[in-house]
Motif scaffolding. Structure first.
Motif, mmCIF file in Angstrom:
data_model
loop_
_atom_site.group_PDB
_atom_site.id
_atom_site.type_symbol
_atom_site.label_atom_id
_atom_site.label_comp_id
_atom_site.label_asym_id
_atom_site.label_seq_id
_atom_site.Cartn_x
_atom_site.Cartn_y
_atom_site.Cartn_z
ATOM 1 N N VAL A 1 9.529 18.220 -1.664
ATOM 2 C CA VAL A 1 9.529 17.859 -3.203
ATOM 3 C C VAL A 1 8.449 18.575 -3.998
ATOM 4 O O VAL A 1 8.862 19.016 -5.382
ATOM 5 N N ASN A 2 7.204 18.837 -3.616
ATOM 6 C CA ASN A 2 6.278 19.481 -4.524
ATOM 7 C C ASN A 2 6.139 20.951 -4.337
ATOM 8 O O ASN A 2 5.719 21.291 -3.383
ATOM 9 N N MET A 3 6.680 21.672 -5.345
ATOM 10 C CA MET A 3 6.670 23.289 -5.067
ATOM 11 C C MET A 3 6.258 23.775 -6.542
ATOM 12 O O MET A 3 7.138 24.307 -7.180
ATOM 13 N N ASP A 4 4.795 23.859 -6.609
ATOM 14 C CA ASP A 4 4.396 24.323 -7.969
ATOM 15 C C ASP A 4 4.836 25.921 -8.121
ATOM 16 O O ASP A 4 5.306 26.220 -9.125
ATOM 17 N N GLY A 5 4.630 26.494 -7.044
ATOM 18 C CA GLY A 5 4.887 27.820 -6.845
ATOM 19 C C GLY A 5 6.272 28.358 -7.289
ATOM 20 O O GLY A 5 6.621 29.176 -8.296
ATOM 21 N N THR A 6 7.325 27.401 -6.688
ATOM 22 C CA THR A 6 8.579 27.628 -6.935
ATOM 23 C C THR A 6 8.879 27.321 -8.581
ATOM 24 O O THR A 6 9.704 28.012 -8.994
ATOM 25 N N ALA A 7 8.240 26.278 -8.984
ATOM 26 C CA ALA A 7 8.664 25.807 -10.408
ATOM 27 C C ALA A 7 8.162 27.009 -11.384
ATOM 28 O O ALA A 7 8.962 27.265 -11.968
ATOM 29 N N LEU A 8 7.105 27.685 -11.043
ATOM 30 C CA LEU A 8 6.536 28.668 -11.934
ATOM 31 C C LEU A 8 7.508 29.816 -11.724
ATOM 32 O O LEU A 8 7.597 30.483 -12.779
ATOM 33 N N TYR A 9 7.878 30.047 -10.678
ATOM 34 C CA TYR A 9 8.713 31.454 -10.323
ATOM 35 C C TYR A 9 10.124 30.907 -11.013
ATOM 36 O O TYR A 9 10.757 32.054 -11.575
ATOM 37 N N GLN A 10 10.681 30.040 -10.985
ATOM 38 C CA GLN A 10 12.082 29.645 -11.365
ATOM 39 C C GLN A 10 12.016 29.752 -13.006
ATOM 40 O O GLN A 10 13.006 30.356 -13.690
ATOM 41 N N LYS B 1 0.792 -1.044 0.092
ATOM 42 C CA LYS B 1 0.028 -0.010 0.052
ATOM 43 C C LYS B 1 0.886 1.483 -0.085
ATOM 44 O O LYS B 1 0.659 2.180 -0.649
ATOM 45 N N LEU B 2 2.176 1.225 0.789
ATOM 46 C CA LEU B 2 2.894 2.314 0.847
ATOM 47 C C LEU B 2 3.433 2.660 -0.440
ATOM 48 O O LEU B 2 3.401 3.709 -0.875
ATOM 49 N N GLY B 3 3.929 1.549 -1.068
ATOM 50 C CA GLY B 3 4.458 1.829 -2.531
ATOM 51 C C GLY B 3 3.444 2.436 -3.446
ATOM 52 O O GLY B 3 3.716 3.310 -4.127
ATOM 53 N N LYS B 4 2.229 2.081 -3.372
ATOM 54 C CA LYS B 4 1.257 2.538 -4.226
ATOM 55 C C LYS B 4 0.965 4.111 -3.875
ATOM 56 O O LYS B 4 0.968 5.088 -4.980
ATOM 57 N N VAL B 5 0.782 4.464 -2.668
ATOM 58 C CA VAL B 5 0.693 5.828 -2.352
ATOM 59 C C VAL B 5 2.014 6.661 -2.717
ATOM 60 O O VAL B 5 1.792 7.547 -3.527
ATOM 61 N N LEU B 6 2.980 6.094 -2.670
ATOM 62 C CA LEU B 6 4.278 6.924 -3.092
ATOM 63 C C LEU B 6 4.357 6.942 -4.689
ATOM 64 O O LEU B 6 4.766 8.089 -4.954
ATOM 65 N N VAL B 7 4.232 6.221 -5.265
ATOM 66 C CA VAL B 7 4.104 6.196 -6.991
ATOM 67 C C VAL B 7 3.275 7.151 -7.263
ATOM 68 O O VAL B 7 3.490 7.995 -8.016
ATOM 69 N N LEU B 8 1.951 6.808 -6.781
ATOM 70 C CA LEU B 8 1.013 7.932 -7.172
ATOM 71 C C LEU B 8 1.309 9.160 -6.865
ATOM 72 O O LEU B 8 1.231 10.379 -7.806
ATOM 73 N N ILE B 9 1.504 9.726 -5.848
ATOM 74 C CA ILE B 9 1.658 10.934 -5.292
ATOM 75 C C ILE B 9 2.993 11.649 -6.140
ATOM 76 O O ILE B 9 2.813 12.831 -6.448
ATOM 77 N N LEU B 10 3.925 10.793 -6.295
ATOM 78 C CA LEU B 10 5.180 11.354 -7.010
ATOM 79 C C LEU B 10 4.852 11.725 -8.242
ATOM 80 O O LEU B 10 5.042 12.725 -8.619
ATOM 81 N N ILE B 11 3.941 10.931 -8.931
ATOM 82 C CA ILE B 11 3.766 11.530 -10.191
ATOM 83 C C ILE B 11 2.860 12.411 -10.347
ATOM 84 O O ILE B 11 3.075 13.322 -11.319
ATOM 85 N N VAL B 12 1.750 12.529 -9.481
ATOM 86 C CA VAL B 12 1.061 13.886 -9.584
ATOM 87 C C VAL B 12 1.820 15.067 -9.259
ATOM 88 O O VAL B 12 1.514 16.034 -9.919
ATOM 89 N N TYR B 13 2.687 14.823 -8.216
ATOM 90 C CA TYR B 13 3.503 16.092 -7.757
ATOM 91 C C TYR B 13 4.286 16.548 -8.863
ATOM 92 O O TYR B 13 4.545 17.877 -9.297
ATOM 93 N N ILE B 14 4.899 15.767 -9.873
ATOM 94 C CA ILE B 14 5.530 15.989 -10.732
ATOM 95 C C ILE B 14 5.050 16.647 -11.924
ATOM 96 O O ILE B 14 5.437 17.537 -12.577
ATOM 97 N N VAL B 15 3.765 16.119 -12.402
ATOM 98 C CA VAL B 15 2.884 16.690 -13.591
ATOM 99 C C VAL B 15 2.444 17.920 -13.028
ATOM 100 O O VAL B 15 2.602 18.969 -13.899
#
Ligand code: ASP
Length: 410
Positions: free
Chosen positions: A302-311, A79-93
């Motif tokens: 890991v997840n910083m949309d505001g920073t990605a936009l700013y950079q 279950k842990l693996g599933k949470v990590l994979v899903l959240i990392l994909i959504v964070y990066i996208v």
């Protein structure tokens, strides 16, 4: 006093500190002689820096214990693996999307066009770090690097591996998991104690900003901030509404619950410090502890949309200031580098501008850009941090549906 009421009082104190700091700084800048202003500005900056230093000290431990506690408490490694994979994909996208908005804002607003700065005389584009270098920087060589802000990515990886190791121990590991959870509570409490100092720090930084940079906040900088704030807020209202709606939560409830961490992040400019308040908001949205316990501490770093936009926008701005033409290849590099840069950014005030050096060097733009961006950093950092923390909750709500959780908002 309930925690919710405590957060509200704190916010009021911080807001008062901010307004009084601006007024005070402005008054100093128009009444006192230049020398006295410089001395005062140094003192105010130091008062603000104390806050940042306290945060820097607690970040590695806060991240380590919150992630290790959450991962070790989850019932199965699968279950842990599933949470990590899903959240990392959504964070990066979502971060890639935000970086794209940054480039778009740069094209549409063109905040640095026609300024015509000269690149430094002996300017040679720096060699960007290779992909291998970036990858290996996530895995520091020594254990003691885990205790530094720069080692945050390694800390996250180590905490996850430790959590899995505890889960694999089965019944025997349960005691360790309880201790980790206790330690994580202590770290969160530490942050709350540091937050008592936040109103003073915010007052001091606001006064420093006005004394030091009041008059230069016009022109190109004004345009930059307009571009940044517009696109960042669009990302917040449109993309996050869609994400939470898809996750089964009404956007109105999301924005309501998110308002406290939004304002705390806006004024303290640190995702790490806002983590406990973001967790409370997740609870209000009805997200189960076992889910946000993992996604939010990881997201804080890991997840910083505001920073990605700013950079991304800053890279476009710097190129325009120096009259450097960008090809479509450069633009894709900017997006890629902004996503990696935002992941590697420390969750502290100004972290994103320090990491901007990486983005500029990947694209081969003058590193003087970092100094140029530092001038307006406190203002640019406020909105990007607010969106950074809000994105963590929006993504968590979104994935909750795919993991079969049913949200029960309070
Ligand atoms: N201050 C931001 C944060 O803590 C990072 C940044 O400077 O972009 O999320």
């Amino acid at each position: 006093m309930s925690v919710g009421r405590g957060a509200k009082l704190l916010l009021i104190a911080i807001a008062v500190g901010f307004v009084v700091g601006i007024l005070f700084g402005y008054t100093v800048s128009v009444t006192l002689p230049k020398d006295t202003q410089t001395v005062l500005a140094d003192w105010f900056k130091a008062l603000g820096d104390i806050f940042v230093r306290l945060i820097r000290v607690v970040i590695p431990l806060l991240i380590f214990f919150t992630i290790a506690a959450a991962t070790s408490s989850i019932a199965s490694a699968k279950k842990l693996g599933k949470v990590l994979v899903l959240i990392l994909i959504v964070y990066i996208v979502t971060s890639a999307l935000a970086a794209f908005w940054g480039v778009l804002a740069g094209q549409v607003f063109a905040p640095g066009a026609l300024v015509g700065l000269q690149p430094p005389k002996d300017y040679k584009p720096p060699t960007p770090p290779s992909g291998v270098d970036v990858l290996l920087s996530f895995f520091q060589t020594d254990f003691n690097s885990l205790l530094t802000v720069g080692g945050s990515m390694t800390t996250i990886i180590f905490a996850i591996v430790l959590g899995v190791a505890v889960v694999l121990l089965g019944d025997e590991g349960r005691k360790v998991s309880q201790y980790l959870s206790l330690a994580s509570k202590v770290m969160i409490s530490f942050v709350r104690v540091v937050m008592y100092y936040a109103p003073i720090a915010v007052f001091a930084y606001a006064a420093w900003l006005m004394i030091r940079y009041g008059p230069v906040m016009l022109g190109a900088y004004g345009k930059f901030l307009l571009a940044q704030y517009s696109l960042t807020l669009l990302h917040f209202f449109i993309i996050y509404s869609i994400l939470v709606a898809l996750g089964g939560l009404s956007p109105v409830r999301y924005f309501k619950a998110q308002s406290t961490p939004f304002l705390i992040a806006f004024t303290t400019r640190s995702s790490a410090v806002t983590l406990p308040y973001n967790m409370e908001a997740a609870k209000k949205m009805g997200v189960p502890d076992e889910l946000f316990g993992i996604t939010l501490p990881i997201g804080a770093t890991v997840n910083m949309d505001g920073t990605a936009l700013y950079q991304a926008l800053s890279a476009m701005f710097v190129a325009q200031l120096f009259g450097i033409a960008l090809t479509p290849y450069h633009i894709s590099l900017i997006i890629l580098a902004a996503v990696i840069g935002s992941v590697a950014t420390a969750a502290i005030p100004g972290g994103g501008t320090i990491m901007l050096a990486y983005v500029l060097s990947v694209v081969g733009l003058p590193l003087e850009g970092v100094g140029i961006m530092l001038v307006i950093d406190p203002i640019a950092d406020a909105i990007r941090t607010a969106i950074n923390v809000s994105g963590d909750n929006a993504c968590t709500v979104f994935i909750s549906r795919f993991l079969g959780y049913k949200l029960s908002p309070q």
